[in-house]
Design a protein around this motif. Structure first.
Motif, PDB file in Angstrom:
ATOM      1  N   THR A  27       0.839  -1.206   0.000  1.00 54.46           N
ATOM      2  CA  THR A  27       0.000   0.000   0.000  1.00 54.46           C
ATOM      3  C   THR A  27       0.870   1.251   0.000  1.00 54.46           C
ATOM      4  O   THR A  27       0.614   2.204  -0.749  1.00 54.46           O
ATOM      5  CB  THR A  27      -0.925   0.010   1.223  1.00 54.46           C
ATOM      6  OG1 THR A  27      -1.732  -1.174   1.218  1.00 54.46           O
ATOM      7  CG2 THR A  27      -1.823   1.235   1.207  1.00 54.46           C
ATOM      8  N   ALA A  30       2.556   2.218  -3.298  1.00 51.73           N
ATOM      9  CA  ALA A  30       1.702   2.770  -4.356  1.00 51.73           C
ATOM     10  C   ALA A  30       2.027   4.225  -4.646  1.00 51.73           C
ATOM     11  O   ALA A  30       1.764   4.724  -5.750  1.00 51.73           O
ATOM     12  CB  ALA A  30       0.232   2.621  -3.976  1.00 51.73           C
ATOM     13  N   LEU A  43      -5.776   4.685  -3.290  1.00 44.10           N
ATOM     14  CA  LEU A  43      -4.872   4.018  -2.346  1.00 44.10           C
ATOM     15  C   LEU A  43      -3.679   4.908  -1.995  1.00 44.10           C
ATOM     16  O   LEU A  43      -3.150   4.840  -0.882  1.00 44.10           O
ATOM     17  CB  LEU A  43      -4.389   2.701  -2.945  1.00 44.10           C
ATOM     18  CG  LEU A  43      -3.812   1.656  -1.982  1.00 44.10           C
ATOM     19  CD1 LEU A  43      -4.879   1.191  -1.003  1.00 44.10           C
ATOM     20  CD2 LEU A  43      -3.258   0.475  -2.766  1.00 44.10           C
ATOM     21  N   GLN A  44      -3.286   5.769  -2.922  1.00 45.92           N
ATOM     22  CA  GLN A  44      -2.119   6.630  -2.695  1.00 45.92           C
ATOM     23  C   GLN A  44      -2.352   7.671  -1.604  1.00 45.92           C
ATOM     24  O   GLN A  44      -1.394   8.295  -1.145  1.00 45.92           O
ATOM     25  CB  GLN A  44      -1.726   7.309  -4.008  1.00 45.92           C
ATOM     26  CG  GLN A  44      -1.097   6.344  -5.001  1.00 45.92           C
ATOM     27  CD  GLN A  44      -0.932   6.934  -6.390  1.00 45.92           C
ATOM     28  OE1 GLN A  44      -1.666   7.858  -6.781  1.00 45.92           O
ATOM     29  NE2 GLN A  44       0.021   6.427  -7.152  1.00 45.92           N
ATOM     30  N   VAL A  50      -0.717   3.881   6.592  1.00 53.59           N
ATOM     31  CA  VAL A  50       0.373   2.921   6.455  1.00 53.59           C
ATOM     32  C   VAL A  50       1.407   3.143   7.548  1.00 53.59           C
ATOM     33  O   VAL A  50       1.869   2.193   8.195  1.00 53.59           O
ATOM     34  CB  VAL A  50       1.023   3.029   5.056  1.00 53.59           C
ATOM     35  CG1 VAL A  50       2.302   2.188   4.985  1.00 53.59           C
ATOM     36  CG2 VAL A  50       0.046   2.589   3.975  1.00 53.59           C
TER      37      VAL A  50
END
Length: 326
Positions: A27, A30, A43-44, A50
């Protein structure tokens, strides 16, 4: 518990830690994939989650005493920290002259509370306000809230029942230089360009409202960011410049980082850490991403911040600048 059962449980712990680590690293990675695939674009924006997930995994790995798994987890945490920690350290010049205060607000189809916008303008002594998604009704309401008396000039125009209107208000004399510019071909929104005369020093400001990276529109979204980078590159190197407004992108997007290069994001310079300007209204999730930015060149950031108000899903952003010494 027998020794074989202990080893079996340890293997399951290792597998679990490894699986979570792979998901978090994938993740986080990305952010380096320059793509218009919408799931990855979304997702970015998950970078802060994260980082928090990796920190939690590090603690869990240590508590479970899975020492050999601690090394890869620690490496991942260090990489995440090198990306995240610089945003928590200020590089402003708080004792520099406060020459220019700029604010940007997405009015969300003109639904933002006009009194709260006006209060924010007065509270921060704003010199230039960039208002996107402004309708004729919103413009009238802002005027009745006192902005007609606060600002002396404006550029751009409103659009009825639309997100495409943009107006730049100013307490300093300004000249609109907007023309048929290829930079603006990738968004239906107005992005007026003005030169603000700040006590004899011209500051070139470009209002920004890039398309959102919705399904089927991510190509235009990325093209809009790249076009703004082209605008940046063609500006004279000896004139202060500002890009202000709703970029619909954050640090996790490669196209935004390419646009940001050579400029200062006021909120990053101010060391405000995890800045979140969206979403605020009518969303089940709390704000988690900064879509609104003030990017400058040849200006010194004195202070920056944000304000949450009713009626719009975007937070207001503002920054105080010092002009270059003449």
């Amino acid at each position: 518990m027998t020794r074989s059962e202990v080893r079996a449980r340890a293997r399951w712990f290792d597998l679990g830690i490894g699986a979570v680590l792979v998901v978090l690293v994938a993740t986080g990675a990305a952010r380096w994939v320059d793509t218009t695939a919408q799931p990855i674009v979304v997702l970015q924006t998950a970078g802060p989650f994260v980082a928090m997930g990796l920190l939690g995994l590090l603690v869990a790995t240590a508590l479970l005493r899975r020492w050999w798994m601690l090394l890869p987890v620690t490496v991942a945490v260090v990489v995440a920290a090198t990306i995240a920690l610089p945003d928590w350290f200020a590089h402003t010049s708080p004792h520099a002259p406060r020459d220019l205060t700029v604010m940007a607000v997405n009015l969300s189809f003109g639904m933002a509370d006009p009194d709260q916008v006006a209060d924010a303008v007065r509270a921060h002594d704003v010199d230039v306000l960039v208002a996107t998604e402004i309708t004729p009704e919103a413009e009238q309401a802002l005027g009745e809230s006192g902005l007609d008396d606060w600002f002396i000039e404006q550029a751009g125009e409103t659009r009825p029942d639309s997100f495409t209107g943009t107006v730049v208000y100013s307490r300093f004399p300004l000249t609109e230089v907007t023309g048929r510019d290829p930079v603006d071909e990738h968004t239906p929104s107005l992005q007026p360009e003005v030169v603000v005369d700040v006590s004899g020093t011209p500051v070139r400001l470009k209002a920004v409202h890039v398309m959102a990276p919705l399904s089927g529109e991510t190509e235009q979204w990325r093209a809009g960011l790249r076009a703004l980078a082209t605008w940046r590159d063609r500006q004279s190197g000896d004139e202060p410049t500002l890009l202000a407004g709703d970029f619909n992108a954050d640090e996790g997007h490669p196209a935004f980082r390419a646009l940001e290069a050579g400029q200062q994001d006021a909120h990053r310079v101010a060391g405000l850490g995890w800045v979140r300007t969206w979403p605020f209204v009518d969303h089940r999730m709390p704000p988690y991403v900064q879509l609104d930015h003030l990017l400058s060149r040849m200006l010194t950031v004195v202070e920056a911040g944000q304000v949450a108000i009713h009626g719009t899903d975007h937070g207001i952003i503002w920054a105080v600048y010092s002009l270059p010494k003449r």
